[in-house]
Design a protein around this motif. Structure first.
Motif, PDB file in Angstrom:
ATOM      1  N   GLN A 162       1.840  -5.800 -27.789  1.00 47.63           N
ATOM      2  CA  GLN A 162       1.079  -4.561 -27.954  1.00 47.63           C
ATOM      3  C   GLN A 162      -0.426  -4.781 -27.870  1.00 47.63           C
ATOM      4  N   ASN A 163      -0.948  -5.710 -28.654  1.00 47.02           N
ATOM      5  CA  ASN A 163      -2.397  -5.872 -28.700  1.00 47.02           C
ATOM      6  C   ASN A 163      -2.984  -6.452 -27.415  1.00 47.02           C
ATOM      7  N   GLY A 185      -1.159   2.980 -27.635  1.00 46.12           N
ATOM      8  CA  GLY A 185      -2.377   3.760 -27.457  1.00 46.12           C
ATOM      9  C   GLY A 185      -3.408   3.520 -28.549  1.00 46.12           C
ATOM     10  N   ILE A 186      -2.983   3.106 -29.743  1.00 45.57           N
ATOM     11  CA  ILE A 186      -3.926   2.913 -30.849  1.00 45.57           C
ATOM     12  C   ILE A 186      -4.850   1.720 -30.591  1.00 45.57           C
ATOM     13  N   PRO A 187      -4.320   0.502 -30.327  1.00 48.37           N
ATOM     14  CA  PRO A 187      -5.256  -0.593 -30.009  1.00 48.37           C
ATOM     15  C   PRO A 187      -6.052  -0.332 -28.739  1.00 48.37           C
ATOM     16  N   MET A 188      -5.448   0.354 -27.767  1.00 46.53           N
ATOM     17  CA  MET A 188      -6.181   0.661 -26.542  1.00 46.53           C
ATOM     18  C   MET A 188      -7.420   1.502 -26.843  1.00 46.53           C
ATOM     19  N   MET A 189      -7.282   2.553 -27.647  1.00 50.56           N
ATOM     20  CA  MET A 189      -8.406   3.435 -27.930  1.00 50.56           C
ATOM     21  C   MET A 189      -9.452   2.739 -28.800  1.00 50.56           C
ATOM     22  N   LEU A 190      -9.031   1.924 -29.768  1.00 48.62           N
ATOM     23  CA  LEU A 190      -9.992   1.223 -30.619  1.00 48.62           C
ATOM     24  C   LEU A 190     -10.790   0.196 -29.823  1.00 48.62           C
ATOM     25  N   ILE A 191     -10.115  -0.552 -28.962  1.00 47.99           N
ATOM     26  CA  ILE A 191     -10.818  -1.529 -28.132  1.00 47.99           C
ATOM     27  C   ILE A 191     -11.701  -0.819 -27.111  1.00 47.99           C
ATOM     28  N   TYR A 192     -11.217   0.285 -26.588  1.00 46.29           N
ATOM     29  CA  TYR A 192     -12.011   1.061 -25.631  1.00 46.29           C
ATOM     30  C   TYR A 192     -13.310   1.545 -26.281  1.00 46.29           C
ATOM     31  N   ALA A 193     -13.215   2.018 -27.516  1.00 43.44           N
ATOM     32  CA  ALA A 193     -14.422   2.447 -28.231  1.00 43.44           C
ATOM     33  C   ALA A 193     -15.350   1.266 -28.498  1.00 43.44           C
ATOM     34  N   ALA A 194     -14.787   0.101 -28.820  1.00 40.59           N
ATOM     35  CA  ALA A 194     -15.620  -1.084 -29.049  1.00 40.59           C
ATOM     36  C   ALA A 194     -16.325  -1.524 -27.774  1.00 40.59           C
ATOM     37  N   LEU A 195     -15.632  -1.436 -26.640  1.00 40.23           N
ATOM     38  CA  LEU A 195     -16.262  -1.802 -25.367  1.00 40.23           C
ATOM     39  C   LEU A 195     -17.400  -0.852 -25.016  1.00 40.23           C
ATOM     40  N   LEU A 196     -17.217   0.426 -25.291  1.00 43.24           N
ATOM     41  CA  LEU A 196     -18.267   1.395 -24.995  1.00 43.24           C
ATOM     42  C   LEU A 196     -19.481   1.220 -25.905  1.00 43.24           C
ATOM     43  N   ILE A 218     -16.249  -8.014 -29.040  1.00 40.91           N
ATOM     44  CA  ILE A 218     -15.268  -7.093 -29.626  1.00 40.91           C
ATOM     45  C   ILE A 218     -14.269  -7.814 -30.532  1.00 40.91           C
ATOM     46  N   MET A 219     -14.534  -9.082 -30.845  1.00 37.74           N
ATOM     47  CA  MET A 219     -13.625  -9.821 -31.722  1.00 37.74           C
ATOM     48  C   MET A 219     -13.466  -9.177 -33.094  1.00 37.74           C
ATOM     49  N   PRO A 220     -14.524  -8.622 -33.721  1.00 32.33           N
ATOM     50  CA  PRO A 220     -14.300  -7.916 -34.999  1.00 32.33           C
ATOM     51  C   PRO A 220     -13.318  -6.756 -34.865  1.00 32.33           C
ATOM     52  N   ALA A 221     -13.397  -6.018 -33.754  1.00 33.77           N
ATOM     53  CA  ALA A 221     -12.452  -4.920 -33.541  1.00 33.77           C
ATOM     54  C   ALA A 221     -11.038  -5.450 -33.350  1.00 33.77           C
ATOM     55  N   ILE A 222     -10.900  -6.564 -32.650  1.00 37.40           N
ATOM     56  CA  ILE A 222      -9.572  -7.164 -32.459  1.00 37.40           C
ATOM     57  C   ILE A 222      -9.007  -7.640 -33.794  1.00 37.40           C
ATOM     58  N   LEU A 277      -9.690  -6.353 -36.743  1.00 34.79           N
ATOM     59  CA  LEU A 277      -9.293  -5.147 -37.470  1.00 34.79           C
ATOM     60  C   LEU A 277      -7.962  -4.612 -36.957  1.00 34.79           C
ATOM     61  N   ILE A 278      -7.778  -4.613 -35.652  1.00 38.16           N
ATOM     62  CA  ILE A 278      -6.520  -4.134 -35.076  1.00 38.16           C
ATOM     63  C   ILE A 278      -5.361  -5.024 -35.508  1.00 38.16           C
ATOM     64  N   SER A 279      -5.592  -6.324 -35.583  1.00 36.62           N
ATOM     65  CA  SER A 279      -4.532  -7.241 -36.018  1.00 36.62           C
ATOM     66  C   SER A 279      -4.103  -6.945 -37.445  1.00 36.62           C
ATOM     67  N   VAL A 280      -5.074  -6.669 -38.324  1.00 36.85           N
ATOM     68  CA  VAL A 280      -4.746  -6.346 -39.714  1.00 36.85           C
ATOM     69  C   VAL A 280      -4.002  -5.017 -39.799  1.00 36.85           C
ATOM     70  N   LEU A 281      -4.469  -4.030 -39.043  1.00 34.96           N
ATOM     71  CA  LEU A 281      -3.792  -2.734 -39.044  1.00 34.96           C
ATOM     72  C   LEU A 281      -2.367  -2.863 -38.506  1.00 34.96           C
TER      73      LEU A 281
END
Length: 309
Positions: A89-90, A178-189, A218-222, A224-228
């Motif tokens: 997924q991630n 879709g959840i990790p995709m949108m969070l990483i997408y926001a981090a990239l932007l 974007i490692m901090p976002a990754i 966070l996604i791993s914990v979620l």
């Protein structure tokens, strides 16, 4: 000399007023049930007489062969369930976010909506649809695989012990990717344009730019996604209950802590419910999640902050 004038700062009572409703709702819906669960795990009931048991319920859960076998089976299945999400997924979500962040890509909004849409669907709908799709009798999967010459690979994946958990995990991945995709997408932007322009001036473009510039940022976002993902997977219950039933078949091959807790607390078929052992399992789940989240916040996240720009 005149004495210094002490200016009294006004007390900001309005902050407490605005926080009170949210704090009240959170206390009623989260803190009270958690405290009650912890309390129930320390008691036992026999002949409708409740008595304090201390940690004996935990000793039964880990020491009684019947309870221990079911618990460790559910825990190992839960770990495998989480590992499949982390491995599929991630990384796929990160890849999709990287592709959608390409400025020249047309129809990015439509792609984002399409990929995120399964996340908004009911787990009942998802479980029922995928049971139909993967059914050997009336599903479309056998005909699709036969059309591409892969009919020999098809099998009753949801009905086999070796493949049932993998199949359910991949369905869950499909739903929530879709959840990790949108969070990483926001981090990239959120990456400053100056950094991207400096990388392009140094000749870093395309994949090389993503690996050497964007990915470390974007490692901090990754993290966070791993914990979620961990918290969501160790609280999972609904999809397996819908697709495999409360017994998490076949032969408990898809049984995770959520389904094990449900059968123990509420009972199922000939098994009577035991709210005290159910609370004990819920307490163990809470401690597992708490320990992992605390380790991330106190150890991993602090190390990440050292490398932030």
């Amino acid at each position: 000399m005149s004495e210094p004038v002490h200016i009294r700062r006004p007390r900001r009572w309005h902050i407490a007023v605005f926080l009170a409703p949210a704090l009240l709702v959170y206390t009623i819906l989260m803190v009270v049930p958690l405290a009650e669960t912890l309390r129930l795990s320390l008691f036992t009931e026999q002949d409708q007489v409740r008595s304090f048991a201390g940690l004996s319920n935990f000793a039964t859960l880990f020491g009684d062969p019947r309870w221990a076998q079911a618990f460790w089976n559910a825990l190992l299945n839960n770990i495998e369930f989480f590992c499949i999400h982390m491995a599929v997924q991630n990384p796929v979500g990160i890849a999709l976010a990287a592709l959608l962040s390409v400025p020249r890509l047309r129809g990015r909004a439509a792609y984002r909506t399409t990929i995120f849409m399964p996340t908004m669907l009911s787990f009942v709908v998802i479980g029922f649809i995928w049971k139909l799709i993967l059914s050997p009798l009336w599903g479309v999967t056998p005909s699709i695989m036969a059309a591409v010459g892969l009919k020999w690979l098809f099998g009753p994946w949801l009905g086999q012990e070796d493949t049932a958990l993998i199949a359910v995990s991949l369905v869950s991945v499909w739903q929530y990717i879709g959840i990790p995709m949108m969070l990483i997408y926001a981090a990239l932007l959120s990456i400053p344009e100056e950094i991207i322009e400096a990388a392009e001036c140094d000749g870093l473009i395309g994949v090389a730019q993503f690996w050497k510039i964007k990915l470390p940022l974007i490692m901090p976002a990754i993290g966070l996604i791993s914990v979620l993902t961990f918290v969501a997977n160790f609280n999972a219950f609904d999809l397996i209950y819908v697709s495999q039933g409360a017994l998490a078949g076949p032969n408990f091959a898809t049984d995770i802590l959520g389904t094990f807790l449900y059968r123990t607390f509420f009972g199922h078929q000939l098994q009577l419910g035991d709210q005290h052992m159910g609370a004990t399992i819920a307490t163990v789940m809470f401690l597992i999640i708490l320990s992992v989240v605390a380790f991330y916040l106190l150890v991993i996240q602090r190390r990440m902050r050292r490398y932030e720009f």
